[in-house]
Design a protein around this motif. Structure first.
Motif, PDB file in Angstrom:
ATOM      1  N   ARG A  32      -4.180   2.116  11.336  1.00  0.00           N
ATOM      2  CA  ARG A  32      -2.733   2.362  11.350  1.00  0.00           C
ATOM      3  C   ARG A  32      -2.352   3.435  10.346  1.00  0.00           C
ATOM      4  O   ARG A  32      -2.895   3.505   9.252  1.00  0.00           O
ATOM      5  CB  ARG A  32      -1.965   1.092  10.990  1.00  0.00           C
ATOM      6  CG  ARG A  32      -1.900   0.096  12.104  1.00  0.00           C
ATOM      7  CD  ARG A  32      -0.881  -0.949  11.780  1.00  0.00           C
ATOM      8  NE  ARG A  32      -0.848  -1.964  12.812  1.00  0.00           N
ATOM      9  CZ  ARG A  32      -0.174  -3.080  12.720  1.00  0.00           C
ATOM     10  NH1 ARG A  32       0.522  -3.344  11.643  1.00  0.00           N
ATOM     11  NH2 ARG A  32      -0.189  -3.944  13.693  1.00  0.00           N
ATOM     12  N   LEU A  33      -1.358   4.212  10.723  1.00  0.00           N
ATOM     13  CA  LEU A  33      -0.842   5.254   9.839  1.00  0.00           C
ATOM     14  C   LEU A  33       0.040   4.624   8.770  1.00  0.00           C
ATOM     15  O   LEU A  33       0.986   3.912   9.075  1.00  0.00           O
ATOM     16  CB  LEU A  33      -0.039   6.269  10.655  1.00  0.00           C
ATOM     17  CG  LEU A  33       0.538   7.449   9.886  1.00  0.00           C
ATOM     18  CD1 LEU A  33      -0.578   8.358   9.394  1.00  0.00           C
ATOM     19  CD2 LEU A  33       1.505   8.212  10.758  1.00  0.00           C
ATOM     20  N   LEU A  34      -0.307   4.869   7.502  1.00  0.00           N
ATOM     21  CA  LEU A  34       0.556   4.432   6.392  1.00  0.00           C
ATOM     22  C   LEU A  34       1.609   5.492   6.103  1.00  0.00           C
ATOM     23  O   LEU A  34       2.782   5.191   5.926  1.00  0.00           O
ATOM     24  CB  LEU A  34      -0.264   4.225   5.126  1.00  0.00           C
ATOM     25  CG  LEU A  34      -0.909   2.878   4.908  1.00  0.00           C
ATOM     26  CD1 LEU A  34      -1.684   2.867   3.602  1.00  0.00           C
ATOM     27  CD2 LEU A  34       0.106   1.766   4.926  1.00  0.00           C
ATOM     28  N   ARG A  35       1.129   6.732   6.052  1.00  0.00           N
ATOM     29  CA  ARG A  35       2.025   7.841   5.752  1.00  0.00           C
ATOM     30  C   ARG A  35       1.422   9.113   6.335  1.00  0.00           C
ATOM     31  O   ARG A  35       0.247   9.393   6.129  1.00  0.00           O
ATOM     32  CB  ARG A  35       2.164   7.973   4.229  1.00  0.00           C
ATOM     33  CG  ARG A  35       3.055   9.098   3.797  1.00  0.00           C
ATOM     34  CD  ARG A  35       3.223   9.145   2.304  1.00  0.00           C
ATOM     35  NE  ARG A  35       2.059   9.757   1.668  1.00  0.00           N
ATOM     36  CZ  ARG A  35       1.885   9.826   0.356  1.00  0.00           C
ATOM     37  NH1 ARG A  35       2.774   9.289  -0.458  1.00  0.00           N
ATOM     38  NH2 ARG A  35       0.834  10.404  -0.133  1.00  0.00           N
ATOM     39  N   ALA A  94       0.833  -1.207   0.000  1.00  0.00           N
ATOM     40  CA  ALA A  94       0.000   0.000   0.000  1.00  0.00           C
ATOM     41  C   ALA A  94       0.866   1.254   0.000  1.00  0.00           C
ATOM     42  O   ALA A  94       0.572   2.224  -0.706  1.00  0.00           O
ATOM     43  CB  ALA A  94      -0.935  -0.012   1.204  1.00  0.00           C
ATOM     44  N   ARG A  95       1.944   1.244   0.792  1.00  0.00           N
ATOM     45  CA  ARG A  95       2.851   2.402   0.810  1.00  0.00           C
ATOM     46  C   ARG A  95       3.457   2.627  -0.572  1.00  0.00           C
ATOM     47  O   ARG A  95       3.594   3.764  -1.025  1.00  0.00           O
ATOM     48  CB  ARG A  95       3.958   2.198   1.834  1.00  0.00           C
ATOM     49  CG  ARG A  95       3.495   2.409   3.247  1.00  0.00           C
ATOM     50  CD  ARG A  95       4.669   2.413   4.230  1.00  0.00           C
ATOM     51  NE  ARG A  95       4.163   2.556   5.574  1.00  0.00           N
ATOM     52  CZ  ARG A  95       4.263   1.622   6.515  1.00  0.00           C
ATOM     53  NH1 ARG A  95       4.882   0.488   6.249  1.00  0.00           N
ATOM     54  NH2 ARG A  95       3.773   1.834   7.717  1.00  0.00           N
ATOM     55  N   ASP A  96       3.815   1.548  -1.241  1.00  0.00           N
ATOM     56  CA  ASP A  96       4.367   1.665  -2.596  1.00  0.00           C
ATOM     57  C   ASP A  96       3.323   2.242  -3.557  1.00  0.00           C
ATOM     58  O   ASP A  96       3.655   3.046  -4.431  1.00  0.00           O
ATOM     59  CB  ASP A  96       4.854   0.313  -3.104  1.00  0.00           C
ATOM     60  CG  ASP A  96       6.064  -0.203  -2.334  1.00  0.00           C
ATOM     61  OD1 ASP A  96       6.730   0.595  -1.636  1.00  0.00           O
ATOM     62  OD2 ASP A  96       6.325  -1.417  -2.419  1.00  0.00           O
ATOM     63  N   MET A  97       2.093   1.842  -3.401  1.00  0.00           N
ATOM     64  CA  MET A  97       1.019   2.321  -4.281  1.00  0.00           C
ATOM     65  C   MET A  97       0.707   3.796  -4.044  1.00  0.00           C
ATOM     66  O   MET A  97       0.218   4.482  -4.940  1.00  0.00           O
ATOM     67  CB  MET A  97      -0.246   1.471  -4.094  1.00  0.00           C
ATOM     68  CG  MET A  97      -0.091   0.026  -4.554  1.00  0.00           C
ATOM     69  SD  MET A  97       0.459  -0.127  -6.266  1.00  0.00           S
ATOM     70  CE  MET A  97      -0.959   0.498  -7.129  1.00  0.00           C
ATOM     71  N   LYS A  99      -0.181   6.794  -6.702  1.00  0.00           N
ATOM     72  CA  LYS A  99      -1.365   7.672  -6.567  1.00  0.00           C
ATOM     73  C   LYS A  99      -0.930   9.132  -6.620  1.00  0.00           C
ATOM     74  O   LYS A  99      -1.588   9.960  -7.265  1.00  0.00           O
ATOM     75  CB  LYS A  99      -2.082   7.373  -5.246  1.00  0.00           C
ATOM     76  CG  LYS A  99      -3.195   8.349  -4.918  1.00  0.00           C
ATOM     77  CD  LYS A  99      -4.501   7.672  -4.880  1.00  0.00           C
ATOM     78  CE  LYS A  99      -5.623   8.558  -4.420  1.00  0.00           C
ATOM     79  NZ  LYS A  99      -6.081   9.498  -5.401  1.00  0.00           N
ATOM     80  N   ASP A 100       0.170   9.457  -5.947  1.00  0.00           N
ATOM     81  CA  ASP A 100       0.678  10.833  -5.971  1.00  0.00           C
ATOM     82  C   ASP A 100       1.003  11.268  -7.395  1.00  0.00           C
ATOM     83  O   ASP A 100       0.661  12.382  -7.810  1.00  0.00           O
ATOM     84  CB  ASP A 100       1.940  10.963  -5.104  1.00  0.00           C
ATOM     85  CG  ASP A 100       1.647  10.829  -3.624  1.00  0.00           C
ATOM     86  OD1 ASP A 100       0.486  11.002  -3.209  1.00  0.00           O
ATOM     87  OD2 ASP A 100       2.610  10.536  -2.873  1.00  0.00           O
TER      88      ASP A 100
END
Length: 187
Positions: free
Chosen positions: A173-176, A79-82, A86-87
């Motif tokens: 949970r915080l991803l970013r 998810a962090r990579d995705m 998205k950005d």
């Protein structure tokens, strides 16, 4: 120190003699002592068995909780990579001017990028990934990372007035964290 050991040995020997004499003189008393000793050993064994069963139950519960956590958050790194993708898609959409939107080829290309953004958003929703609201909110160090202070008469100090990068949560949970600018009193 040596005397204490001799005294202890002597007392132990005397106690042993008394037990033997008592056992020889009264078989019922010897049997009663043996039963009491066996009952004591049985209670100790029961206590150890209960402790072992409780410990096993606790280990089982911990493992089950860890298993649930692992399955719920297995896709965290993916998810962090995705989020980076998205950005990039969001920046591409923001960079398209109104002039280009009128062009037929650019419009078709833009339609494809918008469809990709919608699919990505739908995939995030299915996985419980949500965007953190920032602008107008008070700074929360657990969800926001202040990058700069911006003098402002309109917003209370400590209120987020700009967002440089969106933050995201995966379930609880915080991803970013969101990278934000925070209002401060003008100089």
């Amino acid at each position: 120190m040596m005397e204490a050991t001799k005294d202890e040995e002597q007392l132990h020997d005397e106690a042993e003699e008394i037990r033997k004499e008592t056992a020889e003189g009264s078989p019922e008393l010897a049997e009663h002592d043996r039963i009491a000793e066996l009952e004591s050993q049985l209670e100790e064994a029961k206590s150890k068995a209960l402790y072992a069963a409780a410990e096993t139950q606790n280990v089982r519960r911990r493992l089950e909780a860890e298993k649930q956590q692992a399955s719920a958050y297995a896709a965290t790194q993916f998810a962090r990579d995705m989020l980076a993708i998205k950005d990039h898609v969001d920046r591409a959409l923001a960079a398209v001017s109104e002039e280009l939107r009128g062009d037929k080829v650019a419009s078709q290309f833009l339609t494809g990028i918008e469809a990709t953004a919608r699919e990505l958003e739908a995939a995030f929703n299915r996985q419980g990934i949500t965007r953190i609201t920032s602008i107008g909110e008070p700074l929360d160090p657990h969800r926001h990372q202040a990058m700069m202070e911006i003098p402002s008469d309109e917003a209370e100090p400590g209120t987020i007035v700009s967002e440089m990068q969106a933050g995201y949560m995966m379930k609880d949970r915080l991803l970013r964290p969101a990278l934000v600018g925070v209002a401060k009193k003008p100089d």
